[in-house]
Write a protein that holds these residues in place. Structure first.
Motif, PDB file in Angstrom:
ATOM      1  N   LEU A 104       0.823  -1.201   0.000  1.00 46.28           N
ATOM      2  CA  LEU A 104       0.000   0.000   0.000  1.00 46.28           C
ATOM      3  C   LEU A 104       0.861   1.256   0.000  1.00 46.28           C
ATOM      4  CD1 LEU A 104      -2.707  -1.044   2.650  1.00 46.28           C
ATOM      5  CD2 LEU A 104      -3.083  -0.742   0.199  1.00 46.28           C
ATOM      6  N   ASN A 105       0.338   2.296  -0.581  1.00 45.48           N
ATOM      7  CA  ASN A 105       0.953   3.623  -0.577  1.00 45.48           C
ATOM      8  C   ASN A 105       0.159   4.469   0.423  1.00 45.48           C
ATOM      9  OD1 ASN A 105       3.185   4.591  -1.924  1.00 45.48           O
ATOM     10  ND2 ASN A 105       2.008   5.788  -3.384  1.00 45.48           N
ATOM     11  N   ILE A 106       0.734   4.732   1.597  1.00 44.82           N
ATOM     12  CA  ILE A 106      -0.014   5.365   2.681  1.00 44.82           C
ATOM     13  C   ILE A 106       0.607   6.712   3.017  1.00 44.82           C
ATOM     14  CG2 ILE A 106      -0.737   5.176   5.089  1.00 44.82           C
ATOM     15  CD1 ILE A 106      -0.510   2.110   4.752  1.00 44.82           C
TER      16      ILE A 106
ATOM     17  N   ASN B 146     -18.399   9.244   5.791  1.00 43.20           N
ATOM     18  CA  ASN B 146     -17.726   9.191   4.495  1.00 43.20           C
ATOM     19  C   ASN B 146     -16.275   8.731   4.557  1.00 43.20           C
ATOM     20  OD1 ASN B 146     -19.704  10.357   2.419  1.00 43.20           O
ATOM     21  ND2 ASN B 146     -19.802  11.891   4.047  1.00 43.20           N
ATOM     22  N   VAL B 147     -15.734   8.554   5.767  1.00 41.76           N
ATOM     23  CA  VAL B 147     -14.352   8.084   5.865  1.00 41.76           C
ATOM     24  C   VAL B 147     -14.331   6.554   5.899  1.00 41.76           C
ATOM     25  CG1 VAL B 147     -13.519  10.167   7.006  1.00 41.76           C
ATOM     26  CG2 VAL B 147     -14.390   8.256   8.386  1.00 41.76           C
ATOM     27  N   LEU B 148     -13.163   5.986   5.573  1.00 41.67           N
ATOM     28  CA  LEU B 148     -13.018   4.531   5.601  1.00 41.67           C
ATOM     29  C   LEU B 148     -13.199   3.989   7.010  1.00 41.67           C
ATOM     30  CD1 LEU B 148      -9.850   4.119   3.349  1.00 41.67           C
ATOM     31  CD2 LEU B 148     -12.170   3.395   2.761  1.00 41.67           C
ATOM     32  N   ALA B 149     -12.630   4.704   7.973  1.00 38.87           N
ATOM     33  CA  ALA B 149     -12.693   4.273   9.366  1.00 38.87           C
ATOM     34  C   ALA B 149     -12.324   5.454  10.259  1.00 38.87           C
ATOM     35  CB  ALA B 149     -11.745   3.099   9.616  1.00 38.87           C
ATOM     36  N   ILE B 150     -12.701   5.332  11.526  1.00 41.08           N
ATOM     37  CA  ILE B 150     -12.292   6.291  12.548  1.00 41.08           C
ATOM     38  C   ILE B 150     -11.531   5.529  13.619  1.00 41.08           C
ATOM     39  CG2 ILE B 150     -13.076   7.903  14.339  1.00 41.08           C
ATOM     40  CD1 ILE B 150     -15.545   8.433  12.571  1.00 41.08           C
ATOM     41  N   VAL B 151     -10.358   6.039  13.962  1.00 37.93           N
ATOM     42  CA  VAL B 151      -9.546   5.462  15.028  1.00 37.93           C
ATOM     43  C   VAL B 151      -9.469   6.491  16.145  1.00 37.93           C
ATOM     44  CG1 VAL B 151      -7.284   4.564  15.684  1.00 37.93           C
ATOM     45  CG2 VAL B 151      -8.196   4.104  13.394  1.00 37.93           C
TER      46      VAL B 151
ATOM     47  N   ILE C 139      -1.646  -3.510  16.533  1.00 40.41           N
ATOM     48  CA  ILE C 139      -1.309  -3.491  15.120  1.00 40.41           C
ATOM     49  C   ILE C 139      -2.422  -4.128  14.285  1.00 40.41           C
ATOM     50  CG2 ILE C 139      -0.043  -5.688  15.153  1.00 40.41           C
ATOM     51  CD1 ILE C 139       1.969  -4.361  13.214  1.00 40.41           C
ATOM     52  N   ASP C 140      -3.172  -5.052  14.883  1.00 40.56           N
ATOM     53  CA  ASP C 140      -4.249  -5.708  14.151  1.00 40.56           C
ATOM     54  C   ASP C 140      -5.355  -4.733  13.755  1.00 40.56           C
ATOM     55  OD1 ASP C 140      -4.730  -5.617  17.007  1.00 40.56           O
ATOM     56  OD2 ASP C 140      -6.558  -6.757  16.627  1.00 40.56           O
ATOM     57  N   VAL C 141      -5.489  -3.618  14.498  1.00 32.54           N
ATOM     58  CA  VAL C 141      -6.490  -2.609  14.134  1.00 32.54           C
ATOM     59  C   VAL C 141      -6.157  -2.019  12.771  1.00 32.54           C
ATOM     60  CG1 VAL C 141      -7.480  -0.368  14.729  1.00 32.54           C
ATOM     61  CG2 VAL C 141      -7.069  -2.060  16.522  1.00 32.54           C
ATOM     62  N   LEU C 142      -4.887  -1.667  12.573  1.00 36.37           N
ATOM     63  CA  LEU C 142      -4.488  -1.129  11.266  1.00 36.37           C
ATOM     64  C   LEU C 142      -4.635  -2.178  10.173  1.00 36.37           C
ATOM     65  CD1 LEU C 142      -1.351   1.126  11.844  1.00 36.37           C
ATOM     66  CD2 LEU C 142      -3.755   1.746  11.775  1.00 36.37           C
ATOM     67  N   GLN C 143      -4.262  -3.399  10.467  1.00 31.76           N
ATOM     68  CA  GLN C 143      -4.363  -4.451   9.450  1.00 31.76           C
ATOM     69  C   GLN C 143      -5.824  -4.686   9.067  1.00 31.76           C
ATOM     70  OE1 GLN C 143      -2.195  -7.373  11.720  1.00 31.76           O
ATOM     71  NE2 GLN C 143      -0.286  -7.009  10.599  1.00 31.76           N
ATOM     72  N   ASN C 144      -6.712  -4.566  10.013  1.00 30.70           N
ATOM     73  CA  ASN C 144      -8.152  -4.672   9.745  1.00 30.70           C
ATOM     74  C   ASN C 144      -8.589  -3.551   8.803  1.00 30.70           C
ATOM     75  OD1 ASN C 144     -10.946  -4.827   9.793  1.00 30.70           O
ATOM     76  ND2 ASN C 144     -11.112  -4.994  12.006  1.00 30.70           N
ATOM     77  N   ILE C 145      -8.098  -2.329   9.068  1.00 33.63           N
ATOM     78  CA  ILE C 145      -8.451  -1.197   8.201  1.00 33.63           C
ATOM     79  C   ILE C 145      -7.884  -1.389   6.802  1.00 33.63           C
ATOM     80  CG2 ILE C 145      -8.095   1.285   7.854  1.00 33.63           C
ATOM     81  CD1 ILE C 145      -8.197   1.565  10.919  1.00 33.63           C
ATOM     82  N   TYR C 146      -6.649  -1.869   6.707  1.00 32.58           N
ATOM     83  CA  TYR C 146      -6.040  -2.108   5.393  1.00 32.58           C
ATOM     84  C   TYR C 146      -6.901  -3.049   4.550  1.00 32.58           C
ATOM     85  CZ  TYR C 146      -1.580  -0.271   7.236  1.00 32.58           C
ATOM     86  OH  TYR C 146      -0.591   0.518   7.772  1.00 32.58           O
ATOM     87  N   SER C 147      -7.508  -4.028   5.217  1.00 31.62           N
ATOM     88  CA  SER C 147      -8.312  -5.014   4.470  1.00 31.62           C
ATOM     89  C   SER C 147      -9.550  -4.390   3.837  1.00 31.62           C
ATOM     90  CB  SER C 147      -8.724  -6.165   5.403  1.00 31.62           C
ATOM     91  OG  SER C 147      -9.654  -5.711   6.386  1.00 31.62           O
ATOM     92  N   ARG C 148      -9.904  -3.163   4.266  1.00 32.01           N
ATOM     93  CA  ARG C 148     -11.075  -2.480   3.722  1.00 32.01           C
ATOM     94  C   ARG C 148     -10.740  -1.678   2.455  1.00 32.01           C
ATOM     95  NH1 ARG C 148     -15.057  -1.124   7.971  1.00 32.01           N
ATOM     96  NH2 ARG C 148     -14.658  -2.492   9.736  1.00 32.01           N
ATOM     97  N   ILE C 149      -9.448  -1.513   2.176  1.00 30.77           N
ATOM     98  CA  ILE C 149      -9.052  -0.682   1.035  1.00 30.77           C
ATOM     99  C   ILE C 149      -9.418  -1.380  -0.287  1.00 30.77           C
ATOM    100  CG2 ILE C 149      -7.145   0.517  -0.083  1.00 30.77           C
ATOM    101  CD1 ILE C 149      -7.871   1.492   2.762  1.00 30.77           C
TER     102      ILE C 149
END
Length: 391
Positions: free
Chosen positions: A1-3, A159-164, A381-391
């Motif tokens: 990913l390009n983040i 409208n955002v992908l996720a809120i942390v 770290i699993d929270v970010l990985q969960n969000i990545y899976s939504r991309i």
């Protein structure tokens, strides 16, 4: 990913920088960019001193105009265009935005956005407007900010992908207000790399000399950040401590970290000046007690101050106002003392702690071990990985 991690906070900012560590570990095959003002000094030192195989690219953007942060045109349009030129070259898969202004910019530019909201600015400034300083102009400005940023929050929430966020009560705020299912919590714990690197930093000689000068077999109290010296915001008010400490000057002393200068401000209240973040841990290990016993305030339910987790990683007992409900989820007796009414209760508690200061010192390693096992940022770290899976 390009983040891209985009922040309007002035760096160093540990919430931003430890978050970047998670991104670099979760996205090892991708690219990480940080856009912000200042310099991510803590992050750079962590990577350097621990020789970590992690990398990112920092893009400095010093100008973050105040009017643009309120959406005032043409300032906002000019600044959005400036950010847009940078993002257009990077072409990120998504933008991880710290705070609502950065998220609004990225959203208006058409990029997928993850909002990291650890400030809850619309609610925070509403309380400042209602309960803050008596200066009418300041309260008016706070009211304007709360109004504008609440409008932005309404636009972004769905409208955002996720809120942390840092706090389960902030999560509940978003879930209940906007009927969301994509809100995640990463508490404001230190990263384990942060703690390890801090052990490599000696206490500055001049600071050590000040502490030793005033020690004299006393109970040593520590407090990080604003709240004791006026002016203070209403939800971080510890100004009453001077009246409690003064008659106990033969038994205890309070050291303030983050003051403008090294000086004695009140009887037995000593400012240690600005302290680099990674030096906080070693300095706090000189203390017995960490204070976060602010006068109770409704906004405390949304608070998750990182100072209390620095305290326990340094082996201190924390004194916590009972209104800090999210902090108390993680710090309970015997690692903390919960206080309902600090103004009336704190004196007797401090006297009792003075009598037991040897026990506090002897159990320091138990608190440090508890913190190392349970209160570290990298467990999420699993929270970010969960969000990545939504991309």
């Amino acid at each position: 990913l390009n983040i891209v991690v985009l922040t309007d906070s002035s760096l160093p900012d540990m919430r931003v920088e430890k978050n970047l560590l998670l991104h670099m570990e979760a996205n090892r095959e991708g690219n990480i960019y940080l856009i912000g003002r200042g310099r991510p000094a803590v992050l750079n030192d962590i990577i350097k001193y621990l020789n970590l195989p992690l990398s990112y690219k920092f893009i400095s953007l010093e100008s973050w105009p105040s009017y643009a942060r309120l959406g005032v045109r043409p300032f906002y349009d000019w600044f959005k265009k400036k950010i847009g030129k940078i993002l257009n070259k990077i072409k990120p898969d998504f933008v991880y935005a710290h705070n609502i202004f950065a998220a609004k910019i990225a959203y208006d530019l058409g990029y997928p956005v993850v909002l990291d909201d650890h400030e809850l600015f619309p609610v925070r400034y509403r309380y400042i407007a209602e309960r803050g300083t008596k200066k009418n102009l300041y309260r008016f400005r706070a009211r304007v900010k709360a109004y504008i940023w609440y409008k932005w929050e309404q636009e972004l929430a769905n409208n955002v992908l996720a809120i942390v966020t840092v706090n389960n009560y902030i999560k509940r705020y978003y879930v209940e207000r906007y009927n969301l299912k994509n809100v995640f919590v990463i508490p404001n714990f230190p990263h384990s790399y942060e703690v390890k690197t801090s052990e490599l930093y000696p206490i500055p000689i001049d600071v050590k000399q000040i502490i030793d000068k005033y020690r004299n077999n006393k109970l040593l109290l520590g407090y990080i950040g604003p709240g004791v010296l006026p002016p203070v915001v209403p939800y971080r008010n510890l100004t009453f401590i001077k009246d409690i400490i003064k008659p106990l000057s033969d038994k205890m002393i309070l050291f303030l970290l983050g003051t403008k200068r090294k000086a004695a401000y009140y009887d037995s209240i000593i400012g240690l000046g600005y302290v680099y973040h990674l030096q906080l841990y070693r300095i706090m290990q000189e203390m017995h007690i960490g204070l976060c016993s602010w006068t109770p305030h409704p906004f405390h339910i949304f608070s998750n101050p990182n100072k209390v987790f620095i305290y326990i990683h340094a082996g201190l007992i924390s004194l916590l106002t009972s209104s800090l409900k999210e902090v108390i989820r993680f710090l309970k007796p015997p690692h903390a003392i919960i206080i309902d009414d600090p103004i009336s209760e704190l004196k007797d508690i401090l006297i009792d702690l003075y009598r037991n200061k040897d026990d506090i010192e002897n159990t320091r390693d138990e608190r440090k071990a508890y913190a190392a096992e349970n209160l570290v940022f990298d467990k999420f770290i699993d929270v970010l990985q969960n969000i990545y899976s939504r991309i």
